[in-house]
Design a protein around this motif. Structure first.
Motif, short mmCIF file in Angstrom:
data_model
loop_
_atom_site.label_atom_id
_atom_site.label_comp_id
_atom_site.label_asym_id
_atom_site.label_seq_id
_atom_site.Cartn_x
_atom_site.Cartn_y
_atom_site.Cartn_z
N ASP A 69 0.85 -1.19 0.00
CA ASP A 69 0.00 0.00 0.00
C ASP A 69 0.89 1.24 0.00
O ASP A 69 1.57 1.52 0.97
N SER A 70 0.85 1.99 -1.09
CA SER A 70 1.72 3.16 -1.22
C SER A 70 1.24 4.37 -0.43
O SER A 70 1.97 5.35 -0.30
N ILE A 85 3.84 12.79 -8.32
CA ILE A 85 5.07 12.13 -8.75
C ILE A 85 5.00 10.64 -8.43
O ILE A 85 5.34 9.78 -9.26
N GLY A 86 4.54 10.32 -7.20
CA GLY A 86 4.43 8.93 -6.80
C GLY A 86 3.48 8.14 -7.70
O GLY A 86 3.78 7.01 -8.11
N ARG A 115 8.27 0.08 -5.75
CA ARG A 115 7.63 0.20 -4.42
C ARG A 115 7.71 1.68 -4.01
O ARG A 115 8.77 2.18 -3.66
N VAL A 116 6.57 2.34 -4.08
CA VAL A 116 6.46 3.77 -3.77
C VAL A 116 5.72 3.93 -2.45
O VAL A 116 4.69 3.29 -2.23
N LEU A 143 10.66 6.98 -1.87
CA LEU A 143 10.16 7.35 -0.55
C LEU A 143 9.79 8.83 -0.55
O LEU A 143 10.63 9.69 -0.83
N ILE A 144 8.53 9.13 -0.22
CA ILE A 144 8.03 10.50 -0.15
C ILE A 144 7.71 10.81 1.30
O ILE A 144 6.88 10.15 1.92
#
Length: 455
Positions: free
Chosen positions: A116-117, A173-174, A185-186, A220-221
């Motif tokens: 789950d992003s 972006i993601g 994987r975001v 990674l955000i």
């Protein structure tokens, strides 16, 4: 493992031992086991990730020198860190001391399909309205989405005031990365959520699991990174995650309400890393962008508003995209409840309850136009990189009047004046103020220009 590899590593150990204290050598290098040397890549097994990171921070010049001398110039170094001795799960860490290829983590993380992003599907590039205030950040975001981790924008540090669209852009972006790279994987996470996860992992003695999870992320955000202020443990852990992801060519995207240089109570080593890539400011939406946002929202929701209402709202609701959307929702609600058409009178009533309605404000563009006309120059000349004395003086005057007569920040003024820096704007203001003290002609010119702009 061949005898030759053992002998070569023994030569490296001799060099290392001769160039440091005995206790340091016994602590950091004696326990290392060489695993393989294939195609110019030397793999060393270390006891923990901490050991690898400590060596990278304190001994990598010496270690690289020893490896180059024994194994050859250009040899790449990677560490193998055993995570679980029972299952044999391990993490491969590329050294920052030489070019290295990212190596996938060997663990039992869930598949990309199950991951789950935490991204908001509504915050896409399709719903992100482009304009001059967000052009740089948006352009960098699109480039990152095509090649996450392989552009010069790593990390991408997006900053700006509340409600200007930082979270929307980071999510966009993601989502674009996931669309172009389905296996990536975001993860989107707020700084506050990261902090709580870290605290929970500490209480439950699950820090290794916490690190393994974040080190498996491709993009990674982290939103609102300023909330890491004063949290030493959280900062230390994020520092190691940042290092691993950056060295592994994974993408980091950070947002903040201020630039790295203005962050308080953040460790200097983290601030330094925040500046490694691109720091992109999103300015408050200008009039044209505010109007475009309203028109875009109206189009998506099937709403029709009179042009004078759109102009009025765009002119008076200046600070936040969220305020614009709130005003639009309030107009629809009032119209429905009172069974009245949305007109300028209703718009004035609704807007006045949320923001202070002011007379039409002078813009930096208007100042540039007036100053250019006064000095018989073109507007293009004012903002160009021309350094002639006449044009430079006119530009200083335009900057001074923009500061005095508009609500624009120094960054916004600098952007309008040909993307000049905050320091350049301050320098212009100082020069004009100093000249005004002994130059009555300049004072008269400024008075005339101000009168022309305000009447």
């Amino acid at each position: 493992m061949t005898q030759s590899l053992q002998q070569q590593w023994a030569q490296c150990q001799t060099i290392l031992a001769d160039n440091m204290t005995s206790s340091a050598y016994q602590t950091w290098f004696a326990p290392i086991v060489p695993l393989q040397f294939v195609e110019g890549v030397l793999v060393l097994q270390v006891k923990s990730q901490f050991v690898a990171e400590y060596i990278e921070e304190n001994y990598i010049p010496l270690l690289s020198s020893a490896i180059y001398r024994v194994f050859g110039q250009g040899t790449r170094l990677e560490y193998r860190v055993l995570i679980d001795s029972a299952s044999g799960a391990a993490t491969m860490l590329p050294s920052a001391g030489a070019p290295a290829k990212p190596v996938p983590i060997i663990n039992n993380q869930p598949s990309t399909i199950d991951f789950d992003s935490q991204l908001n599907s509504l915050y896409s590039f399709d719903t992100f309205v482009a304009g001059e205030p967000n052009k740089l950040a948006r352009t960098a975001g699109l480039a990152i989405a095509k090649q996450p981790g392989y552009t010069a924008f790593n990390p991408l540090f997006i900053y700006g005031g509340s409600g200007v669209g930082k979270t929307h852009l980071a999510n966009a972006i993601g989502l674009q990365v996931k669309a172009l790279h389905p296996q990536a994987r975001v993860l989107y996470v707020s700084a506050n959520t990261f902090k709580l996860q870290y605290q929970d992992a500490t209480k439950c003695n699950r820090i290794p699991d916490f690190l393994n999870f974040y080190q498996a992320i491709d993009v990674l955000i982290v939103d609102d990174i300023q909330y890491f202020a004063g949290l030493k443990g959280t900062q230390d852990t994020f520092f190691h995650i940042f290092n691993y992801l950056q060295q592994s060519r994974k993408q980091l995207i950070l947002t903040s309400d201020r630039p790295p240089v203005e962050l308080k109570d953040i460790e200097e080593r983290l601030l330094t890393r925040f500046k490694w890539g691109l720091s992109a400011e999103i300015l408050k939406p200008d009039y044209q962008l505010r109007k475009d946002i309203l028109l875009s929202k109206m189009h998506r929701d099937g709403i029709l508003l009179p042009e004078n209402v759109v102009d009025f709202v765009a002119q008076n609701v200046r600070d936040s995209v969220r305020d614009l959307e709130g005003i639009l929702a309030s107009l629809l609600a009032h119209s429905t409840l009172t069974n009245k058409e949305i007109d300028l009178e209703l718009a004035e009533q609704v807007v006045s309850r949320i923001v202070t309605i002011q007379p039409k404000q002078i813009t930096v563009d208007e100042v540039i136009t007036k100053v250019a006309k006064h000095y018989s120059l073109t507007e293009k000349a004012i903002v160009a990189q021309n350094r002639s004395r006449e044009i430079t003086h006119a530009r200083h005057v335009a900057i001074y009047l923009s500061k005095q007569l508009t609500n624009s920040s120094l960054s916004e003024i600098g952007y309008k004046m040909g993307r000049r820096t905050h320091a350049t704007v301050l320098h212009s203001l100082t020069l004009i103020k100093e000249q005004m003290e002994f130059d009555p002609v300049l004072r008269q010119q400024l008075h005339q220009l101000e009168s022309a702009l305000t009447h």
